[in-house]
Design an enzyme around this catalytic site. Structure first.
Site, PDB file in Angstrom:
ATOM      1  N   LYS A   1      -0.409  -7.945  -3.196  1.00 33.82           N
ATOM      2  CA  LYS A   1      -1.751  -7.417  -3.389  1.00 33.82           C
ATOM      3  C   LYS A   1      -1.621  -5.926  -3.686  1.00 33.82           C
ATOM      4  CE  LYS A   1      -5.919  -6.214  -0.785  1.00 33.82           C
ATOM      5  NZ  LYS A   1      -6.416  -5.760   0.501  1.00 33.82           N
TER       6      LYS A   1
ATOM      7  N   TYR B 297       0.837  -1.195   0.000  1.00 33.88           N
ATOM      8  CA  TYR B 297       0.000   0.000   0.000  1.00 33.88           C
ATOM      9  C   TYR B 297       0.877   1.251   0.000  1.00 33.88           C
ATOM     10  CZ  TYR B 297      -4.265  -2.616   1.285  1.00 33.88           C
ATOM     11  OH  TYR B 297      -5.353  -3.464   1.300  1.00 33.88           O
TER      12      TYR B 297
END
Lengths: 297, 297, 297, 297, 297
Positions: E200, E166
């Site tokens: 991810k 992130y």
């Protein structure tokens, strides 16, 4: 007036009880009271504390004074313990003071760093360890964490743990200061909740209450204040410290009030060794007369 | 005037006593005094310190100088010890300097980080370890914690521990500065309380006392100042450092006053190796003449 | 002009000597010089470094390039080593780059965190490890502490330790900047004092001396500058890095001056893999012609 | 309305299940509900909390009160556990409160430091451990890290882990405050996600929603609020705390709503021991009447 | 268009390969693609995420949904894994999410603290572990250090490591933001360089480039952007996350573009469980139709 608890009432492990028994009943007045000689001011304040009596700058002089004065123990940092306790090892109990700092840098967030550990104390034949906790310091988290390790080690090795419970920091200053009843009372309680066996406190000054919490803004006497502090310390023995050098009468008064309140005894440094040898021993003799009146129950 | 204590009076473990005996009686003048050659300025100040005598930038030159000059030891960082001590291993004692920093970043909260540990010193056959403590730095807590580990390791392995006791920080600057009597005196005491075997100090300047505490605001001579510092160091041997390069007469004067006060000896780096080879050896010879007059008691 | 030291003069342990011998004499030109291919820019700068030659974004392409170009080693982070070195494991030496950071957050106090340890390098069959030290950073204390652990582990496992010695921080910027002779010279010295086996430096720019210390405010040539840097590195092998992509002539000039000064070799990344495959190999061939002229003494 | 899960539905290890079974079914009302007596306010607030009922300053009084009142456990810091639990060891369950702080220093980034570890709890025969988590504190990272160690130790030793989930910090204050439904709801969820076995929460005040997130800006009743909190705690038993001393009717109302919502029980300290002995026991009796109506499913 | 690498091409250890094979070929569509159900929003955002579909606040509901929807795994924090995975242990793979934080305190220097370790995952029978790395955060040094330990533990125990990469922090915000192509691309590369097995990422938005570096200031399509990201991830499998709840068409489009680019699959949480049960399963079915078209090569 609280009465001093017996050694057997403290939930002590065998090792702690054995060493406390040795300190309290085989040294000093020998009646379960205590009088300790602290000597870490060379680190805490620097050599200037020795200018009043230059002989006191020599640790060998101090160890002899502790022996001759019949103290229950002498408290020094590891460097002095290694170099000077050897001479009289076993003749007077050693309290290894584990942490300490110089007064040089600003102390806005005071924390007294560890300079030795409990294993050093065991190796040197010490009968107890000392730890300075700055209750109220913004560095409280680090202080408590450091103390926890010391407490666990002292438990493992069976060494009694004496906490120098010193209120410090701007939040303390704003509520009456480090010698206020509020601050000393809270400091004593903190030490007992966290696991001290003995707590050293300054004599509380109930007249210092500018900015104090409402609960502490009340007129009480010094005798009532020290009595409350000893009760807050609940099964943790209390030593009253001498602080800066003061007159004899004041010292003796403090001592009597503390013992009346159920304290264990006294820890007087500069008030002893900043006087010439003979004067120091004379004061000590007067203090021992007082302690003799408070045998263990 | 203090007299220098004997090795047997210091409470030393067998390993420390063995190694100190080797350093003090089997090297240098051989009479229990000491003269060390420090060479970590390439890290502390950078290569600029070698511009006065470019040959000195080569560590091989320095090791030879220590050997030919008959020093009691050479103090270097681990990288140089690994690459250059091999050549003359065992011929001159090695003091592994454990911590050090570059002067590049601002040093408001100075702390000298560890670059090697005592186990490295043992592995390299060193006879002692060195540690820089910035007494008075706001980073005192981290410094003391780091030092504690070094002290414990030095104890475990039996290696003598030499502390470079350097007063530093704005609180020091505000009270006379790092070379003031106040600062040097306090630094020496701190080292002994915390467990140094030998302490390296700068020669105190009693005239530096602007902003000093009242106790230190007094007219005393340089001889009185170094005498007081040696007494504050109480059973910790004192080495006087040379500092920046200065004239011969000043160097020799410092040396005599220090030895008169009971110091163990000298630790001169730039004052030696920034001179050409022959001049350096000539100064060393003069210093050894002085040391020869102060045999161990 | 310094001459390059022999492997046997460096005080190396058996494991380090074995691995350095393999890298220097069984790969690349094979004459004791070295040419490394660094490939951690995907982490340090992000994928933008691959936009000039998109094929280079695929680590498989780079490993093949290192093999085909006959490099002495390829330096990558642990993630790429695990996923891509397997294919050609053993065919070209692996330098596991242990630390690294992204360029995204501000780097006022730069420190390159460890992403792998020396044990990872051993497990992956690496022949050396790499460490970026930001010499002069305000985070110097943490950097030196981290490096110490790496140095000790590299010693324990016998892996040569290559230090990317990068001057950084506002104090460096204020004295001529990270490519100034002052900064590169000090960085090289720091690496050798702290225990590097090989140090990677940028080619020094002696004309950058705005704000430099007096000692460094002198007119010297690039050749003199790199010569001084190699001497400051004293028995630590020097690799000159390519830095940002530049023209062929400039690259070859740098290479010759560095080798003349006694450097071990070159470490060129973007200057190689940002060119198309054939151009990259052509440049590498020219560099190898130079290296071939500087066999180990 | 949620129903309270059975012990067998919680995925508990054998040790945790055994100890929870003992606490819930062999003490207190004995029907699977719980009523705990917390007594760490001497540390958290200082001795002032005892001024309303001075007898309560003596931990021996409190242990007796817990026994006579038929509590499911008493929660104290390690120092009091060592000195006072011995007297009645085994007669009432001990919850060792592992962390705690004084209220003296400012708490902008509150973190409650560990004063004991799970091994201390095992050694003292405790049946559970307690941990204060300041959900929302800027010190969240350190808090979660500290909690993780406690959770792992509690798992290793099989001790149930009770989390005092206290919303704190300026971000909490800005969204309705520490007693808002938003804050209490999030705190309960955080405790269950991170691994609490039991969570202690303040009773939520849904009317406190100044600055609350849109999702929480809705009119709901206290009963709906506590119901939602118990559901957010998902298979983590919920204890509702008493907070500051309040009237009997309010206390009993809180208790009924909590039990209706599926809570496990109550944890009332000052509301109990700040009352005189007889009044305290009278309130406890009323609470037990309520708990008796909510046997385990 | 990149093609998805085979399991055998990733340099995986036996344990990691075994577990990834189980996840990819024995669950979900079973063709080497993956669809994960993340459920740590109760910690990351608080219970408000469940207000749209209150049933989803109960972890038991979610585990059933993962099972019925045929997911390749469910990702939860340790507390929920201990209390709720037991019911269906082994029936659906468990991804233990190791770190996480609440959104309450300001996140200027975000770091997601560890709430469990890899050993917890092994103990609970998890088939993979998850770690959130805030790429670009000023806390990067602590993040990388924490990740290194996780990577080493995952290697030791043979558990696949999924990195939630992130981009975060003001430096990211200033160059296009956390969903910009620049940020997502760099984050994917960072994860692969540091040792992720699966990464991810959010779907990149190439139109977000205000303040972007010159290299990233170009008109490219979303398909080109996700293609570049998958290439930057080089041999690290890519999962595209769903993010906040959005419409079905948008979700399916994202999924198709990602799979075309060579992604491994999808990780959709709120987009699934914030819908009612039947709608959630209907969306899942549509996603599985897409995944079925991208079997492992």
């Amino acid at each position: 007036m609280a009465s001093r608890p017996q050694l057997r009432q403290l939930g002590l492990s065998t090792g702690k009880k054995a060493r406390l028994h040795r300190i309290l009943f085989q040294h000093g007045v020998g009646n379960g009271t205590a009088m300790f000689l602290p000597y870490d001011q060379g680190l805490e304040h620097g050599p200037r504390d020795f200018f009043a009596n230059p002989a006191a700058g020599d640790p060998a002089y101090i160890v002899k004074l502790a022996l001759r004065g019949g103290f229950n123990g002498i408290a020094v940092q590891v460097g002095l313990a290694e170099k000077f306790y050897w001479d009289y090892a076993g003749e007077v109990p050693l309290v290894l003071k584990l942490n300490g700092r110089t007064e040089i840098p600003a102390a806005d967030n005071p924390l007294s760093p560890l300079n030795a550990d409990v294993a050093d104390a065991v190796r040197l034949g010490a009968d107890a360890v000392g730890y300075t906790m700055y209750v109220g310091s913004p560095a409280q988290e680090a202080d408590f964490a450091q103390f926890r390790q010391v407490r666990e080690d002292a438990h493992r090795y069976g060494l009694p743990l004496i906490v120098w419970a010193y209120p410090r920091g701007s939040a303390v200053d704003a509520k009456g200061g480090k010698d206020s009843f509020y601050a000393v009372d809270y400091a004593a309680r903190t030490a007992t909740e966290l696991g001290a066996d003995i707590v050293k406190v300054n004599f509380p000054h109930p007249e210092l209450r500018k900015g104090a919490r409402a609960e502490y803004d009340a007129d009480i006497s010094p005798a009532q204040a020290i009595d409350a502090v000893v009760r807050s310390a609940a099964r943790t023995y209390v030593l009253v410290s001498g602080g800066e050098k003061a007159g004899d009468a004041a010292m003796l008064d403090k001592a009597r009030m503390a013992m009346d309140a159920g304290a264990l005894g006294l820890i007087f440094g500069r008030n002893v060794w900043q006087r010439p040898w003979d004067e120091a021993l004379a004061l000590v003799d007067q203090l021992k007369v007082i302690l003799a009146k408070y045998p263990a129950p």
